[in-house]
Design a protein around this motif. Structure first.
Motif, PDB file in Angstrom:
ATOM      1  N   SER A 112       7.289 -10.178  -7.341  1.00  0.00           N
ATOM      2  CA  SER A 112       7.580 -10.173  -8.775  1.00  0.00           C
ATOM      3  C   SER A 112       8.399 -11.378  -9.228  1.00  0.00           C
ATOM      4  O   SER A 112       8.236 -11.844 -10.364  1.00  0.00           O
ATOM      5  CB  SER A 112       8.317  -8.878  -9.145  1.00  0.00           C
ATOM      6  N   ALA A 113       9.286 -11.896  -8.367  1.00  0.00           N
ATOM      7  CA  ALA A 113      10.177 -12.990  -8.782  1.00  0.00           C
ATOM      8  C   ALA A 113       9.414 -14.246  -9.216  1.00  0.00           C
ATOM      9  O   ALA A 113       9.644 -14.753 -10.326  1.00  0.00           O
ATOM     10  CB  ALA A 113      11.160 -13.311  -7.663  1.00  0.00           C
ATOM     11  N   PRO A 114       8.509 -14.793  -8.383  1.00  0.00           N
ATOM     12  CA  PRO A 114       7.821 -16.013  -8.826  1.00  0.00           C
ATOM     13  C   PRO A 114       6.955 -15.791 -10.058  1.00  0.00           C
ATOM     14  O   PRO A 114       6.868 -16.666 -10.929  1.00  0.00           O
ATOM     15  CB  PRO A 114       6.967 -16.415  -7.615  1.00  0.00           C
ATOM     16  N   LEU A 115       6.317 -14.618 -10.170  1.00  0.00           N
ATOM     17  CA  LEU A 115       5.478 -14.340 -11.323  1.00  0.00           C
ATOM     18  C   LEU A 115       6.307 -14.187 -12.595  1.00  0.00           C
ATOM     19  O   LEU A 115       5.875 -14.579 -13.683  1.00  0.00           O
ATOM     20  CB  LEU A 115       4.651 -13.077 -11.070  1.00  0.00           C
ATOM     21  N   THR A 116       7.514 -13.630 -12.466  1.00  0.00           N
ATOM     22  CA  THR A 116       8.400 -13.493 -13.621  1.00  0.00           C
ATOM     23  C   THR A 116       8.871 -14.858 -14.103  1.00  0.00           C
ATOM     24  O   THR A 116       8.840 -15.155 -15.305  1.00  0.00           O
ATOM     25  CB  THR A 116       9.619 -12.623 -13.272  1.00  0.00           C
TER      26      THR A 116
END
Length: 227
Positions: A112-116
């Motif tokens: 989720s971190a890189p996509l956020t």
């Protein structure tokens, strides 16, 4: 600035790769069969949000590719403006949906971190690109469009990075490959975009325009000198 044949060829090849990869990736969702979705899902609502994100993102990529074609802005300004509106109409909802889908990921923070981060930067680039166009600050608009499309095309480069890393690290866990590919997809794209902006001299043209005195300031200077 004169357009070289090498530049045109590079645009043509990269455009074809972007369009082909995007259509292939989106094809799994055309039938609206939740069983064909690539990520794990919470349920129908999650799937609906994902489909909306993918199809608005597809619109953004297809419209965005055309914006970089030489001569479109000069020879067909109306088409350029219409496709620009289509591009922003795809990016703005897709980036917001990207943030939501990232938070719904079942693969934890690594996924989720890189996509956020990508989705947030994508939204910001679109806001600045749209604002500078409306303010007729076309030099800044060009720069933000380059940055914005670097983020838009992360959907393509992420898949290419995934294939490369999957081949180089066949024994690595899938989530590690997936997360690494997602970070590389937009970080490398942004670095290339900034190199392109600097190498083409787009940023160097901004200070002179910003420092050009207005009519009112010139009048004030003339009055001061007479006094």
């Amino acid at each position: 600035m004169k357009t070289s044949w090498g530049y045109v060829a590079w645009l043509a090849v990269s455009g074809v790769v972007c369009v082909a990869t995007t259509i292939f990736a989106a094809s799994a969702y055309v039938t609206l069969d939740m069983g064909m979705a690539r990520p794990d899902l919470h349920g129908p609502v999650h799937y609906g949000l994902l489909v909306a994100h993918i199809f608005t993102g597809t619109v953004a990529i297809l419209a965005g590719v055309s914006q970089f074609w030489p001569g479109l802005r000069a020879q067909h300004p109306r088409v350029h403006r219409v496709l620009g509106r289509v591009y922003f109409g795809g990016v703005l909802p897709s980036s917001l949906l990207g943030v939501v889908c990232a938070q719904l990921s079942l693969n934890g923070l690594a996924a989720s971190a890189p996509l956020t981060v990508l989705s947030a930067l994508w939204f910001v680039s679109a806001v600045y690109g749209l604002r500078t166009a409306r303010q007729r600050k076309f030099g800044e608009h060009r720069i933000w469009m380059i940055r914005g499309f670097a983020l838009t095309s992360a959907a393509v480069t992420g898949r290419l990075w995934g294939l490369l890393l999957g081949g180089l690290l066949p024994d690595e866990k899938g989530i590690v490959v997936f997360a690494t590919a997602n970070w590389l997809s937009f970080v490398v794209n942004l670095l290339v975009a900034e190199w392109w902006i600097q190498s083409r001299g787009y940023a160097r043209t901004l200070p002179s325009a910003a420092l050009r005195p207005s009519i009112s300031s010139r009048s004030a200077q003339s009055s001061a000198s007479v006094a």
